[in-house]
Design a protein around this motif. Structure first.
Motif: not given
Length: 415
Positions: A34-46, A57-59, A364-376
């Motif tokens: 979900x952390x991706x879609x707090x910074x990306x529109x849900x419709x982009x999931x398609x 970030x890509x990795x 923040x890029x994907x790697x950075x927000x993933x670290x935030x997610x892990x911290x929470x």
């Protein structure tokens, strides 16, 4: 059935500890997705993976897309199905109208989901569970070995519908109507691109009222067309498989089912891992809104990967639990407070990222927000343990139980 009329909730000591551990682990996977879609529109999931990212970030995005996305809402759905069976079976022992008690529980969950999806974050799963949960009442007396077959049938139906859609479009593309159809597809892509651009703008700078208004249009686009047709049967099918697992006591009495759990592990890895890798290598740029044969192939393999790896992850946790690994016990308190922790994810990150909050959307890029997610998540593991040493339930779990049983439940633990 018991003639008792006063219902009481499950006492903490009666809970299935392994299910709490699995639920706590599922929370991590849900947050990493979900952390991706707090910074990306849900419709982009398609449109699959955001391939504009580079480096770490890509990795990070690729790893989550391949090994996490879809696998953990599947796990949550299985757990919901298990909870459905356990709740009803216990209700039958305590009340004369267990279905009515179950309906109240589902209705309150639906209220949580409605508030969440409209006023907090559009990626809610609770409202979908509440709707699917109503259909579960049709399967109350279905034997375990038929439940999972019904579940597989619903998932297969979704896949079959996608293949029929791809076949229909392919036939139309070979007809005189092809130019007109291509023009319609181009128009749909343009509408989607405009919505994604507007979403970035609104979520980054909009007021709370503007975000809510836009979120409603995004939800309508995602579920109002064919989205609900493909999403709901998959969820319902997965829940029915979970109900079957509960009726068979696979994860509620794991010591008696070691051999079955090993089979689930082998099955999950044998089918789920290759499917997930195929999707991660060849399905990252898929466009699922307009079915074609390649999209149908990826859609099918995603379904296999989601269920296969989910069962493998659950089996691995069970093996660790049975072997006495103490560290996985730390996951259980977070699992007991799953509703509170799940809603907290949305509150924290929408406040952190959206324009009406701190406004860090896109910073923040994907790697950075993933670290935030892990911290929470790490903080929630600690906080859940601390909280449950003092209280019987998490805050939202207390509200849910009190509303279900129409009586305020004792919150503090006895001294």
């Amino acid at each position: 059935m018991s003639s008792l009329t006063t219902a009481t909730p499950t006492a903490p000591q009666e809970r299935m500890h392994l299910l709490d551990i699995i639920r706590g682990f599922a929370l991590l996977g849900i947050l990493l997705m979900n952390i991706e879609y707090f910074q990306r529109p849900l419709v982009a999931m398609a449109y699959g993976l955001d391939t504009s990212q580079t480096g770490l970030d890509y990795a990070t995005a690729w790893s989550v897309y391949t090994f996490v996305q879809g696998k953990f809402y599947t796990m949550f759905s299985l757990l919901f199905g298990m909870g459905f069976v356990l709740f009803l079976d216990r209700a039958r022992e305590k009340v004369s109208s267990p279905r009515w008690l179950y309906f109240r529980r589902i209705f309150v969950l639906g209220l949580f989901g409605f508030v969440h999806i409209v006023y907090i974050w559009g990626g809610d799963i609770l409202l979908t569970y509440a709707i699917a949960g109503l259909f579960l009442l049709l399967f109350v007396n279905t034997p375990a070995r038929r439940l999972w077959k019904w579940g597989v049938a619903f998932i297969a139906l979704t896949i079959l519908l996608y293949w029929f859609g791809a076949w229909g479009i392919q036939m139309a593309m070979n007809s005189p109507a092809a130019p007109e159809m291509m023009a319609d597809f181009d128009e749909q892509r343009a509408v989607m691109a405009e919505m994604i651009a507007n979403a970035h703008q609104v979520y980054a700078t909009g007021s709370f009222a503007e975000v809510v208004q836009f979120r409603l249009s995004e939800i309508a686009l995602m579920y109002g067309g064919g989205g609900i047709i493909f999403f709901m049967p998959t969820i319902l099918g997965t829940i029915l498989i979970g109900a079957s697992l509960a009726r068979l006591n696979i994860f509620t009495k794991p010591i008696e089912h070691r051999q079955t759990i090993r089979k689930l592990l082998i099955f999950g890895l044998l089918f789920g891992l290759p499917s997930a890798l195929f999707v991660g290598l060849f399905g990252i740029d898929i466009e699922l809104m307009i079915p074609d044969y390649r999209g149908a192939q990826v859609f099918t393999l995603q379904a296999v990967a989601n269920l296969g790896l989910c069962l493998a992850y659950m089996a691995i946790l069970t093996v660790l639990y049975l072997s006495g690994k103490k560290w996985i016990q730390y996951l259980a308190p977070a699992g007991r407070m799953a509703l509170t922790n799940y809603l907290t994810h949305s509150i924290v990150f929408t406040t952190l990222f959206y324009g009406y909050g701190i406004g860090l959307y896109g910073e923040y890029g994907r790697f950075g927000i993933t670290l935030m997610a892990l911290a929470l998540y790490g903080f929630q593991l600690w906080l859940s343990t601390w909280w449950l040493q003092r209280f019987q339930y998490g805050p939202m779990e207390w509200v849910w139980r009190s509303a279900t049983y129409l009586k305020l439940q004792p919150m503090r633990k006895a001294a």
